[in-house]
Design an enzyme around this catalytic site. Structure first.
Site, PDB file in Angstrom:
ATOM      1  N   SER A   1       0.718   0.719  -5.657  1.00  0.00           N
ATOM      2  CA  SER A   1       1.009   1.678  -7.270  1.00  0.00           C
ATOM      3  C   SER A   1       2.324   0.227  -8.325  1.00  0.00           C
ATOM      4  O   SER A   1       2.605  -0.817  -7.602  1.00  0.00           O
ATOM      5  CB  SER A   1       2.246   2.495  -6.651  1.00  0.00           C
ATOM      6  OG  SER A   1       3.518   2.271  -7.631  1.00  0.00           O
TER       7      SER A   1
ATOM      8  N   TYR B   1       8.215   4.053  -0.105  1.00  0.00           N
ATOM      9  CA  TYR B   1       7.438   3.632  -0.374  1.00  0.00           C
ATOM     10  C   TYR B   1       6.388   3.162  -1.254  1.00  0.00           C
ATOM     11  O   TYR B   1       5.632   1.651  -1.569  1.00  0.00           O
ATOM     12  CB  TYR B   1       8.047   5.239  -1.937  1.00  0.00           C
ATOM     13  CG  TYR B   1       6.351   5.561  -2.652  1.00  0.00           C
ATOM     14  CD1 TYR B   1       5.139   6.158  -2.162  1.00  0.00           C
ATOM     15  CD2 TYR B   1       6.363   4.441  -4.210  1.00  0.00           C
ATOM     16  CE1 TYR B   1       3.871   6.312  -3.161  1.00  0.00           C
ATOM     17  CE2 TYR B   1       4.802   5.404  -4.980  1.00  0.00           C
ATOM     18  CZ  TYR B   1       3.767   5.499  -4.274  1.00  0.00           C
ATOM     19  OH  TYR B   1       3.012   5.808  -5.399  1.00  0.00           O
TER      20      TYR B   1
END
Length: 268
Positions: free
Chosen positions: A161, A175
């Site tokens: 990401s 995350y």
């Protein structure tokens, strides 16, 4: 079938890029995962769908089988190694070993619509995100690379990401940590597996318009679009197009790379 950018759609018409190949995709039922599955199947791959959503998995399997594609759903909670092994055994017996592994699964928990700060986050949430987003990637690579090493060919695509490269206040630290770790793993495994003809690359999506974003206040997504160079959110099909490129022979001399699919958001 992907239509964005013409990549996958035109590729399917020109010929099946992945005929006689088998791909395993984790998180196969979600917005990005299902787009990748559909694109791979449209280009001739036999696709193993790994997800813990049995109803969604069965629907996607039935849809693609009805269209004449060779796909199979395997139920698995990927934070558990034994579940990953059972899924790989099931898919291997029915479809063959994985020539392509797409480690797509990922979670980004929120509480009351927001990411928790470090002092607010319970240890269990941290541990769960580590298990799903990071441990599963090791489990799946551990289980599938023996086949790739034996045949001296393979493709691994890890879903990172932009939040693994730059600070993003929309997500929490767990995350970001897992997605940054996937960048390191991608580079290390590329070096480790290159001599066996296996390429390992990653994708770093930005804000992608998946069904999950419907639960996010519109003003948050509008704000991201405003600071994105292309002034919009991405689509799952655009991530799938990039994934299929890295899985294809067109990318046979590309390894150890993590490609942003973010429209110019959080450019690094």
């Amino acid at each position: 079938m992907s239509t964005a950018g013409g990549g996958v759609g035109n590729g399917a018409a020109a010929g099946a890029r992945f005929a006689a190949q088998t791909a395993y995709v984790t998180g196969a039922v979600g917005g990005i995962g299902s787009a990748i599955v559909r694109a791979l199947a449209a280009e001739g791959a036999a696709v193993g769908l790994i997800d813990r959503d049995p109803e969604g998995g069965a629907r996607l399997q039935d849809e693609l089988q009805a269209a004449g594609h060779r796909v199979l759903y395997a139920n698995a909670d990927v934070q558990d190694f034994d579940a990953c092994r059972a899924a790989c055994d099931q898919l291997g017996a029915a479809l063959g070993g994985a020539d392509i592994l797409v480690n797509n699964v990922g979670i980004s928990p929120k509480t009351n619509g927001r990411a928790l700060k470090v002092w607010e986050m319970p240890p269990k949430e941290w541990e769960t995100v580590m298990a799903v987003n990071l441990n599963s990637v090791y489990y799946m690579a551990h289980l599938t690379t023996p086949h790739m090493v034996k045949q001296r060919r393979g493709r691994i695509i890890n879903m990172s990401s932009v939040a693994g490269k730059a600070y993003c206040d929309i997500v929490a630290g767990h995350y970001a940590a897992t997605k940054a770790a996937l960048i390191g793993l991608t580079r290390h495994w590329a070096g480790e597996l290159g001599e066996y003809g296996i390429t390992v690359n990653g994708l770093a999506p930005g804000r992608i318009a998946t069904p999950l974003l419907k639960s996010v206040p519109r003003e948050i997504n509008d704000a991201v679009a405003e600071i994105t160079a292309l002034r919009r959110l991405g689509t799952p099909e655009e991530v799938a197009d990039a994934c299929l490129f890295l899985a294809s022979d067109q990318a046979r001399f590309i390894t150890g790379q993590v490609v942003d699919v973010a429209g110019g958001w959080l450019m690094t």
